[in-house]
Design a protein around this motif. Structure first.
Motif, PDB file in Angstrom:
ATOM      1  N   GLU A  82       0.846  -1.196   0.000  1.00  0.00           N
ATOM      2  CA  GLU A  82       0.000   0.000   0.000  1.00  0.00           C
ATOM      3  C   GLU A  82       0.883   1.248   0.000  1.00  0.00           C
ATOM      4  O   GLU A  82       1.827   1.364   0.775  1.00  0.00           O
ATOM      5  CB  GLU A  82      -0.901   0.002   1.234  1.00  0.00           C
ATOM      6  N   GLY A  83       0.593   2.159  -0.918  1.00  0.00           N
ATOM      7  CA  GLY A  83       1.352   3.396  -1.020  1.00  0.00           C
ATOM      8  C   GLY A  83       2.474   3.361  -2.039  1.00  0.00           C
ATOM      9  O   GLY A  83       3.031   4.403  -2.400  1.00  0.00           O
ATOM     10  N   PHE A  84       2.828   2.153  -2.505  1.00  0.00           N
ATOM     11  CA  PHE A  84       3.883   2.035  -3.512  1.00  0.00           C
ATOM     12  C   PHE A  84       3.286   2.206  -4.899  1.00  0.00           C
ATOM     13  O   PHE A  84       2.273   1.597  -5.230  1.00  0.00           O
ATOM     14  CB  PHE A  84       4.573   0.674  -3.416  1.00  0.00           C
ATOM     15  N   ILE A  85       3.919   3.031  -5.721  1.00  0.00           N
ATOM     16  CA  ILE A  85       3.450   3.265  -7.086  1.00  0.00           C
ATOM     17  C   ILE A  85       4.313   2.451  -8.044  1.00  0.00           C
ATOM     18  O   ILE A  85       5.528   2.654  -8.138  1.00  0.00           O
ATOM     19  CB  ILE A  85       3.517   4.761  -7.446  1.00  0.00           C
ATOM     20  N   ASP A  86       3.699   1.521  -8.732  1.00  0.00           N
ATOM     21  CA  ASP A  86       4.389   0.676  -9.694  1.00  0.00           C
ATOM     22  C   ASP A  86       4.989   1.558 -10.797  1.00  0.00           C
ATOM     23  O   ASP A  86       4.265   2.269 -11.492  1.00  0.00           O
ATOM     24  CB  ASP A  86       3.382  -0.314 -10.288  1.00  0.00           C
ATOM     25  N   PRO A  87       6.323   1.531 -10.986  1.00  0.00           N
ATOM     26  CA  PRO A  87       6.939   2.418 -11.972  1.00  0.00           C
ATOM     27  C   PRO A  87       6.859   1.919 -13.411  1.00  0.00           C
ATOM     28  O   PRO A  87       7.289   2.629 -14.328  1.00  0.00           O
ATOM     29  CB  PRO A  87       8.401   2.475 -11.514  1.00  0.00           C
ATOM     30  N   THR A  88       6.322   0.713 -13.651  1.00  0.00           N
ATOM     31  CA  THR A  88       6.252   0.207 -15.018  1.00  0.00           C
ATOM     32  C   THR A  88       5.153   0.926 -15.793  1.00  0.00           C
ATOM     33  O   THR A  88       4.167   1.384 -15.205  1.00  0.00           O
ATOM     34  CB  THR A  88       5.996  -1.310 -15.038  1.00  0.00           C
ATOM     35  N   GLU A 142       5.053 -14.855  -4.705  1.00  0.00           N
ATOM     36  CA  GLU A 142       6.353 -14.217  -4.881  1.00  0.00           C
ATOM     37  C   GLU A 142       6.189 -12.812  -4.314  1.00  0.00           C
ATOM     38  O   GLU A 142       5.446 -11.999  -4.867  1.00  0.00           O
ATOM     39  CB  GLU A 142       6.778 -14.175  -6.344  1.00  0.00           C
ATOM     40  N   VAL A 143       6.839 -12.571  -3.208  1.00  0.00           N
ATOM     41  CA  VAL A 143       6.695 -11.307  -2.493  1.00  0.00           C
ATOM     42  C   VAL A 143       7.846 -10.385  -2.868  1.00  0.00           C
ATOM     43  O   VAL A 143       9.013 -10.780  -2.831  1.00  0.00           O
ATOM     44  CB  VAL A 143       6.689 -11.556  -0.962  1.00  0.00           C
ATOM     45  N   ASP A 144       7.513  -9.161  -3.231  1.00  0.00           N
ATOM     46  CA  ASP A 144       8.536  -8.173  -3.546  1.00  0.00           C
ATOM     47  C   ASP A 144       9.096  -7.552  -2.284  1.00  0.00           C
ATOM     48  O   ASP A 144       8.327  -7.087  -1.425  1.00  0.00           O
ATOM     49  CB  ASP A 144       7.955  -7.069  -4.431  1.00  0.00           C
ATOM     50  N   PHE A 145      10.424  -7.543  -2.175  1.00  0.00           N
ATOM     51  CA  PHE A 145      11.061  -6.707  -1.171  1.00  0.00           C
ATOM     52  C   PHE A 145      11.293  -5.353  -1.804  1.00  0.00           C
ATOM     53  O   PHE A 145      11.993  -5.242  -2.818  1.00  0.00           O
ATOM     54  CB  PHE A 145      12.391  -7.285  -0.695  1.00  0.00           C
ATOM     55  N   ILE A 146      10.699  -4.311  -1.211  1.00  0.00           N
ATOM     56  CA  ILE A 146      10.841  -2.947  -1.712  1.00  0.00           C
ATOM     57  C   ILE A 146      11.371  -2.090  -0.578  1.00  0.00           C
ATOM     58  O   ILE A 146      10.692  -1.912   0.449  1.00  0.00           O
ATOM     59  CB  ILE A 146       9.505  -2.400  -2.243  1.00  0.00           C
ATOM     60  N   GLU A 147      12.574  -1.602  -0.759  1.00  0.00           N
ATOM     61  CA  GLU A 147      13.227  -0.811   0.280  1.00  0.00           C
ATOM     62  C   GLU A 147      12.357   0.388   0.658  1.00  0.00           C
ATOM     63  O   GLU A 147      11.913   1.149  -0.204  1.00  0.00           O
ATOM     64  CB  GLU A 147      14.591  -0.339  -0.226  1.00  0.00           C
ATOM     65  N   GLY A 148      12.085   0.524   1.933  1.00  0.00           N
ATOM     66  CA  GLY A 148      11.235   1.610   2.409  1.00  0.00           C
ATOM     67  C   GLY A 148       9.798   1.183   2.669  1.00  0.00           C
ATOM     68  O   GLY A 148       9.021   1.935   3.263  1.00  0.00           O
ATOM     69  N   PHE A 149       9.439  -0.032   2.244  1.00  0.00           N
ATOM     70  CA  PHE A 149       8.068  -0.532   2.432  1.00  0.00           C
ATOM     71  C   PHE A 149       8.056  -1.824   3.248  1.00  0.00           C
ATOM     72  O   PHE A 149       7.141  -2.642   3.124  1.00  0.00           O
ATOM     73  CB  PHE A 149       7.391  -0.749   1.066  1.00  0.00           C
ATOM     74  N   GLU A 150       9.064  -1.958   4.091  1.00  0.00           N
ATOM     75  CA  GLU A 150       9.155  -3.166   4.906  1.00  0.00           C
ATOM     76  C   GLU A 150       7.963  -3.320   5.849  1.00  0.00           C
ATOM     77  O   GLU A 150       7.460  -4.430   6.050  1.00  0.00           O
ATOM     78  CB  GLU A 150      10.458  -3.157   5.714  1.00  0.00           C
ATOM     79  N   GLY A 151       7.504  -2.219   6.425  1.00  0.00           N
ATOM     80  CA  GLY A 151       6.379  -2.281   7.356  1.00  0.00           C
ATOM     81  C   GLY A 151       5.106  -2.756   6.685  1.00  0.00           C
ATOM     82  O   GLY A 151       4.393  -3.624   7.211  1.00  0.00           O
ATOM     83  N   GLN A 152       4.805  -2.187   5.520  1.00  0.00           N
ATOM     84  CA  GLN A 152       3.604  -2.592   4.786  1.00  0.00           C
ATOM     85  C   GLN A 152       3.684  -4.050   4.354  1.00  0.00           C
ATOM     86  O   GLN A 152       2.679  -4.780   4.379  1.00  0.00           O
ATOM     87  CB  GLN A 152       3.408  -1.694   3.559  1.00  0.00           C
ATOM     88  N   THR A 153       4.882  -4.487   3.954  1.00  0.00           N
ATOM     89  CA  THR A 153       5.058  -5.880   3.534  1.00  0.00           C
ATOM     90  C   THR A 153       4.857  -6.821   4.708  1.00  0.00           C
ATOM     91  O   THR A 153       4.218  -7.880   4.581  1.00  0.00           O
ATOM     92  CB  THR A 153       6.459  -6.071   2.924  1.00  0.00           C
ATOM     93  N   THR A 154       5.360  -6.450   5.867  1.00  0.00           N
ATOM     94  CA  THR A 154       5.174  -7.267   7.062  1.00  0.00           C
ATOM     95  C   THR A 154       3.694  -7.377   7.425  1.00  0.00           C
ATOM     96  O   THR A 154       3.203  -8.458   7.763  1.00  0.00           O
ATOM     97  CB  THR A 154       5.962  -6.673   8.240  1.00  0.00           C
ATOM     98  N   THR A 155       2.988  -6.257   7.357  1.00  0.00           N
ATOM     99  CA  THR A 155       1.546  -6.269   7.648  1.00  0.00           C
ATOM    100  C   THR A 155       0.809  -7.208   6.703  1.00  0.00           C
ATOM    101  O   THR A 155      -0.060  -7.991   7.129  1.00  0.00           O
ATOM    102  CB  THR A 155       0.979  -4.844   7.534  1.00  0.00           C
ATOM    103  N   PHE A 156       1.158  -7.155   5.424  1.00  0.00           N
ATOM    104  CA  PHE A 156       0.532  -8.043   4.434  1.00  0.00           C
ATOM    105  C   PHE A 156       0.820  -9.511   4.767  1.00  0.00           C
ATOM    106  O   PHE A 156      -0.080 -10.352   4.762  1.00  0.00           O
ATOM    107  CB  PHE A 156       1.040  -7.694   3.033  1.00  0.00           C
TER     108      PHE A 156
END
Length: 265
Positions: free
Chosen positions: A44-50, A87-101
């Motif tokens: 949540e909050g991450f904007i896909d750059p593709t 397949e979970v993306d590790f995105i630097e700066g979004f560790e908290g949101q990834t953990t919640t998911f």
């Protein structure tokens, strides 16, 4: 025979092939186990750059995804072991949101892969490492060199391994040499052996696994698995478990790269 990294029609940049198409192909290949590891929804909050913002499945499809895999498990009970995964993306700066998911959906999973596709750049925005050769070339120009892109990628992979993402963090690290996807067009002048060895040491220390990913063998500018043989040998020397993954986005791609392992399809 296990394929630990398979995508589905829930992937927006994938295929219309049905779950049954994948499983029937898996049975033809003699698989005894398969993991559907769809790209988990981005944090949540991450904007896909593709350009098409189609890197991962949508949040609203999660229930349907779990249901589709559960139904397949029932249909093929006794014929093949089917794992529900991401397949979970590790995105630097979004560790908290990834953990919640992961805390929410991890209890529903049988298997998983943790991968890096997105790099946080110097401006604080993000680049998709493997989108296209042209985009990779632009990254190399912006970062200063091809080598700097590779090093930033490996540094981010190391951060993914060290990150605390909670009890449901996947313990298998996906395609650790994905930076090589366009290597024949953008060759390295100086390799990243030290960075890769550091990753292997940490994977070994933590008891993690590696995704032996066959997709690179089918990429025209790569033509080698992720990771290549020398990395596989270094991993084996350290007792690291390797799990084959086709990274198939179509049923016909199941088994890609097996020849590199000396296994005939």
């Amino acid at each position: 025979m296990k394929d630990g990294h398979v995508h589905t029609f829930f992937c927006p940049h994938g295929t219309n092939d049905k779950i049954d198409d994948y499983i029937q192909r898996a049975l033809q290949l003699g698989y005894t186990e398969i993991t559907f590891a769809e790209h988990a929804p981005l944090p949540e909050g991450f904007i896909d750059p593709t350009p098409l913002q189609d890197s991962a499945m949508a949040h609203e499809d999660l229930d349907s995804y779990f249901q589709a895999i559960a139904e397949a498990k029932q249909r093929y009970a006794g014929k093949i072991k089917i794992n529900t995964g991401f397949e979970v993306d590790f995105i630097e700066g979004f560790e908290g949101q990834t953990t919640t998911f992961l805390n929410k959906y991890g209890p529903l999973l049988d298997d998983g892969v943790l991968s890096v596709h997105f790099l946080k750049n110097m401006s604080g925005t993000y680049d998709c490492l493997d989108y296209s050769p042209d985009d990779f070339g632009k990254m190399a120009e912006a970062y200063g060199s091809v080598e700097k892109v590779h090093r930033h990628y490996y540094q981010t992979v190391l951060k993914s391994i060290l990150a605390d993402l909670g009890p449901y963090k996947p313990k298998r690290i996906g395609h650790i040499t994905l930076a090589n996807k366009f290597r024949l067009k953008y060759p390295l002048k100086k390799d990243c052996t030290d960075e890769i060895i550091e990753i292997l040491e940490k994977v070994s220390e933590l008891g993690y696994e590696l995704d032996y990913n066959g997709a690179g063998t089918a990429k025209p500018l790569c033509r080698e698995p992720y990771p290549p043989d020398w990395v596989i040998n270094e991993a084996r020397d350290r007792g690291i478990k390797l799990v084959y993954g086709s990274d198939a986005h179509q049923a016909k791609e199941l088994g890609q790269g097996l020849e590199s392992m000396g296994i005939k399809k």
